[in-house]
Design a protein around this motif. Structure first.
Motif, mmCIF file in Angstrom:
data_model
loop_
_atom_site.group_PDB
_atom_site.id
_atom_site.type_symbol
_atom_site.label_atom_id
_atom_site.label_comp_id
_atom_site.label_asym_id
_atom_site.label_seq_id
_atom_site.Cartn_x
_atom_site.Cartn_y
_atom_site.Cartn_z
ATOM 1 N N HIS A 25 -21.619 -16.378 15.811
ATOM 2 C CA HIS A 25 -22.540 -16.668 16.897
ATOM 3 C C HIS A 25 -22.117 -17.967 17.579
ATOM 4 C CE1 HIS A 25 -26.182 -16.999 19.166
ATOM 5 N NE2 HIS A 25 -26.518 -18.133 18.575
ATOM 6 N N ASN A 28 -25.741 -19.944 22.983
ATOM 7 C CA ASN A 28 -25.967 -19.515 24.359
ATOM 8 C C ASN A 28 -25.352 -20.539 25.311
ATOM 9 O OD1 ASN A 28 -27.567 -17.411 23.248
ATOM 10 N ND2 ASN A 28 -29.239 -18.885 22.990
ATOM 11 N N ALA A 29 -24.771 -20.057 26.406
ATOM 12 C CA ALA A 29 -24.024 -20.953 27.302
ATOM 13 C C ALA A 29 -24.652 -20.975 28.685
ATOM 14 C CB ALA A 29 -22.576 -20.484 27.402
ATOM 15 N N LEU A 30 -24.567 -22.142 29.296
ATOM 16 C CA LEU A 30 -25.077 -22.282 30.662
ATOM 17 C C LEU A 30 -24.082 -21.672 31.650
ATOM 18 C CD1 LEU A 30 -27.248 -23.600 32.529
ATOM 19 C CD2 LEU A 30 -25.724 -25.573 32.674
ATOM 20 N N ASP A 51 -28.951 -21.351 38.112
ATOM 21 C CA ASP A 51 -28.551 -21.460 36.713
ATOM 22 C C ASP A 51 -29.024 -20.230 35.928
ATOM 23 O OD1 ASP A 51 -27.523 -23.902 37.336
ATOM 24 O OD2 ASP A 51 -29.036 -25.076 36.268
ATOM 25 N N TRP A 52 -28.133 -19.707 35.086
ATOM 26 C CA TRP A 52 -28.456 -18.610 34.179
ATOM 27 C C TRP A 52 -28.011 -19.001 32.771
ATOM 28 C CZ3 TRP A 52 -30.597 -13.659 34.960
ATOM 29 C CH2 TRP A 52 -30.855 -13.312 36.293
ATOM 30 N N ASN A 53 -28.420 -18.205 31.798
ATOM 31 C CA ASN A 53 -27.967 -18.369 30.423
ATOM 32 C C ASN A 53 -27.161 -17.141 30.023
ATOM 33 O OD1 ASN A 53 -29.855 -20.736 29.744
ATOM 34 N ND2 ASN A 53 -31.271 -19.153 30.486
ATOM 35 N N LEU A 55 -25.948 -15.141 26.830
ATOM 36 C CA LEU A 55 -26.295 -15.100 25.406
ATOM 37 C C LEU A 55 -25.036 -15.141 24.534
ATOM 38 C CD1 LEU A 55 -29.252 -12.534 25.308
ATOM 39 C CD2 LEU A 55 -29.320 -15.036 25.416
ATOM 40 N N THR A 67 -29.492 -14.054 30.949
ATOM 41 C CA THR A 67 -30.958 -13.990 30.997
ATOM 42 C C THR A 67 -31.532 -15.310 31.501
ATOM 43 O OG1 THR A 67 -32.941 -13.492 29.685
ATOM 44 C CG2 THR A 67 -31.227 -14.771 28.597
ATOM 45 N N LEU A 68 -32.771 -15.241 31.948
ATOM 46 C CA LEU A 68 -33.498 -16.457 32.342
ATOM 47 C C LEU A 68 -34.502 -16.856 31.263
ATOM 48 C CD1 LEU A 68 -34.167 -15.520 36.080
ATOM 49 C CD2 LEU A 68 -32.580 -17.263 35.248
ATOM 50 N N ASP A 69 -35.148 -15.856 30.653
ATOM 51 C CA ASP A 69 -36.240 -16.127 29.706
ATOM 52 C C ASP A 69 -36.071 -15.391 28.381
ATOM 53 O OD1 ASP A 69 -38.145 -17.646 31.561
ATOM 54 O OD2 ASP A 69 -37.808 -15.817 32.690
ATOM 55 N N GLY A 70 -34.938 -14.762 28.153
ATOM 56 C CA GLY A 70 -34.765 -13.952 26.947
ATOM 57 C C GLY A 70 -34.534 -12.507 27.348
ATOM 58 N N GLU A 71 -33.723 -11.812 26.569
ATOM 59 C CA GLU A 71 -33.303 -10.462 26.968
ATOM 60 C C GLU A 71 -34.448 -9.462 26.974
ATOM 61 O OE1 GLU A 71 -32.697 -12.001 24.269
ATOM 62 O OE2 GLU A 71 -32.514 -10.700 22.520
ATOM 63 N N SER B 81 -39.957 -14.143 22.716
ATOM 64 C CA SER B 81 -38.958 -14.976 23.397
ATOM 65 C C SER B 81 -39.194 -16.458 23.125
ATOM 66 C CB SER B 81 -39.007 -14.726 24.921
ATOM 67 O OG SER B 81 -38.167 -13.659 25.264
ATOM 68 N N TYR B 85 -36.275 -18.482 21.488
ATOM 69 C CA TYR B 85 -35.530 -19.353 22.397
ATOM 70 C C TYR B 85 -36.157 -20.731 22.646
ATOM 71 C CZ TYR B 85 -32.831 -15.175 23.211
ATOM 72 O OH TYR B 85 -32.038 -14.060 23.024
ATOM 73 N N ARG B 92 -31.653 -22.202 21.532
ATOM 74 C CA ARG B 92 -32.335 -22.431 22.817
ATOM 75 C C ARG B 92 -31.487 -22.011 24.005
ATOM 76 N NH1 ARG B 92 -35.639 -28.051 21.608
ATOM 77 N NH2 ARG B 92 -37.422 -26.983 20.701
ATOM 78 N N LEU B 93 -32.166 -21.601 25.051
ATOM 79 C CA LEU B 93 -31.476 -21.250 26.290
ATOM 80 C C LEU B 93 -31.167 -22.543 27.042
ATOM 81 C CD1 LEU B 93 -33.743 -18.246 27.366
ATOM 82 C CD2 LEU B 93 -31.474 -18.129 26.339
ATOM 83 N N PRO B 94 -29.920 -22.721 27.482
ATOM 84 C CA PRO B 94 -29.566 -23.978 28.162
ATOM 85 C C PRO B 94 -30.472 -24.311 29.344
ATOM 86 C CG PRO B 94 -27.584 -22.761 27.622
ATOM 87 C CD PRO B 94 -28.743 -21.861 27.271
ATOM 88 N N THR B 95 -30.896 -23.315 30.104
ATOM 89 C CA THR B 95 -31.751 -23.628 31.264
ATOM 90 C C THR B 95 -33.125 -24.120 30.837
ATOM 91 O OG1 THR B 95 -32.559 -21.358 31.419
ATOM 92 C CG2 THR B 95 -30.639 -21.926 32.762
ATOM 93 N N LYS B 96 -33.480 -23.884 29.580
ATOM 94 C CA LYS B 96 -34.800 -24.322 29.117
ATOM 95 C C LYS B 96 -34.715 -25.585 28.262
ATOM 96 C CE LYS B 96 -37.380 -20.055 29.580
ATOM 97 N NZ LYS B 96 -38.505 -20.502 30.401
ATOM 98 N N TRP B 107 -43.922 -20.722 30.071
ATOM 99 C CA TRP B 107 -43.873 -19.291 29.772
ATOM 100 C C TRP B 107 -45.114 -18.636 30.366
ATOM 101 C CZ3 TRP B 107 -39.548 -17.442 27.314
ATOM 102 C CH2 TRP B 107 -38.737 -18.382 26.662
#
Lengths: 201, 216
Positions: A25, A28-30, A51-53, A55, A67-71, B81, B85, B92-96, B107
């Motif tokens: 794993h 997650n990347a910007l 900007d997006w993420n 996974l 994704t923006l908020d999770g898949e 989520s 995340y 964590r999601l980089p944008t968050k 959220w």
């Protein structure tokens, strides 16, 4: 009004389990606004307008999920040059759960059925409907645009839209999916912007 | 913080069943009905500790009922989520990440939540989600075999619960209690009491739980 979370109850076991089931794993990347990035190391590049993420865990070698908020809430999946005789995503079990393959003779009109078969087998869902399909170019080539509805085990109805084309015998496709309540409509314009920003090097 | 406000208690989303040897969820209607009854009683008992006016959502039928159920499922997806995340720092999601540094909790289930039955007469909605997959005998045996033989971690049973407070004007999630290893067997009245106490632990403005409050 309070906007923060006063209570956090996540057990360390969850973190350990999540890492244990995803060897390799990478995190997650910007995918930063205005920066051109290749998808899954392929010749497909995207220059996002926001900007997006991306996974860290991918369902396939030539696949990347943004994704923006999770898949589960908004997922853009790029299939970056799937070769003939290959499935769209990695097969968990070739014997017990075989996936449909992209074939040399696959036509643009067959692609919605390929995606449907993949969703049904990989996600083990019973409800999937293609709700529309029309010719529309993608990556500067003849392509198809189609929409679909489906329900997974979590019983949350979702909608999706896809754009696909076949170039030099390889399948290029971008799909967007999210719950039909709120999330799908909210991020559909962002998906369209990604489609417009997609290029082949 | 919530004083004088009205909270709409939505019908909890409850899924109870067995986890097959292969790890698949197999719904059990009898267990789900038992859990639904037990959790309803437990929620009624706990309401007096919530320092707000709590009203139960009116019975809904047809499209209104389907909408309420769909929002229950959306709440669960948003909660999952948040767990994956935001709570789990390594994922964590980089944008968050900037949100996390600024302690922003961003959220939402969307403003359409204002269309839920009973929403016009309340300020906030309390969502409850409960998912229990009890390990089948085959699954438990597989777990034992995995422990004795190959070094593979096999879990038996999944017990996930989310309780969340949502602003009925914006759909923004204001408070969430999430746990993927919940205690209490919801198929029994005592177990459901324990589960509901855990779910509402730390609920904004709630009075201390006499059963769990430290002795003075």
């Amino acid at each position: 009004m309070m906007r923060r979370l006063p209570t956090r109850r996540l057990f360390a076991a969850l973190a350990v389990a999540a890492i244990a089931i995803s060897p390799g794993h990478a995190g997650n990347a910007l995918r930063g606004r205005g920066e051109a990035v290749p998808i899954a190391g392929s010749n497909l590049t995207i220059t996002p307008g926001r900007d997006w993420n991306s996974l860290g865990v991918s369902p396939g070698k030539m696949v990347e999920v943004w994704t923006l908020d999770g898949e589960d809430l908004n997922a853009v999946t790029f299939y970056a040059g799937i070769e003939a005789e290959m499935p769209l995503v990695r097969e968990i079990s070739k014997k017990r759960l075989p996936l449909p393959k992209f074939r040399r003779q696959t036509l643009l009109a067959d692609i919605p059925e390929l995606l449907e078969g993949t969703y049904r087998a990989r996600r083990m869902i019973a409800t999937f409907h293609v709700t529309g399909a029309t010719p529309e170019s993608f990556l500067g080539h003849d392509g198809i645009r189609f929409t679909f509805d489906y329900v997974e085990e979590d019983e949350l109805p979702r909608r999706g839209e896809a754009r696909a084309t076949i170039i030099d015998g390889r399948l290029y496709m971008a799909t967007f999916a999210g719950p039909r309540l709120y999330y799908y409509d909210r991020s559909l314009p962002d998906f369209h912007a990604l489609v417009e920003a997609a290029r082949l090097r | 913080m919530l004083r004088g406000k009205t909270i709409l208690l939505l019908r909890p989303t409850i899924r109870v069943g067995a986890q097959s040897t292969g790890g698949m969820f197999e719904a059990n209607g009898t267990w789900t009905e038992e859990a639904r009854r037990n959790i309803a009683v437990a929620l009624a008992n706990v309401q007096e500790r919530l320092d707000n006016r709590v009203v139960a959502a009116p019975e809904a039928y047809g499209d209104a009922n389907r909408l309420a159920e769909e929002y229950g499922s959306l709440f669960a997806a948003v909660s999952a989520s948040v767990v994956n995340y935001q709570f789990f720092k390594g994922n964590r999601l980089p944008t968050k990440k900037r949100d996390n540094k600024a302690d922003v909790f961003d959220w939402s289930v969307g403003p359409g939540v204002a269309d839920l039955p009973g929403a016009r007469d309340a300020d906030f909605a309390l969502f409850i989600y409960d998912y229990d997959a009890y390990g089948s005998t085959g699954r438990k045996l597989l777990q034992v075999v995995a422990m004795l033989g190959p070094r593979i971690a096999i879990s038996s049973g999944v017990h996930t619960g989310y309780a969340g407070l949502v602003d009925l004007k914006t759909g923004d999630l204001l408070w969430l209690n999430a746990d993927t290893h919940m205690g209490g067997d919801v198929r029994t009245p005592d177990g459901a009491e324990k589960r509901v106490r855990e779910l509402l632990q730390g609920f904004p403005g709630s009075k201390p739980d006499p059963d769990t409050a430290p002795a003075r």
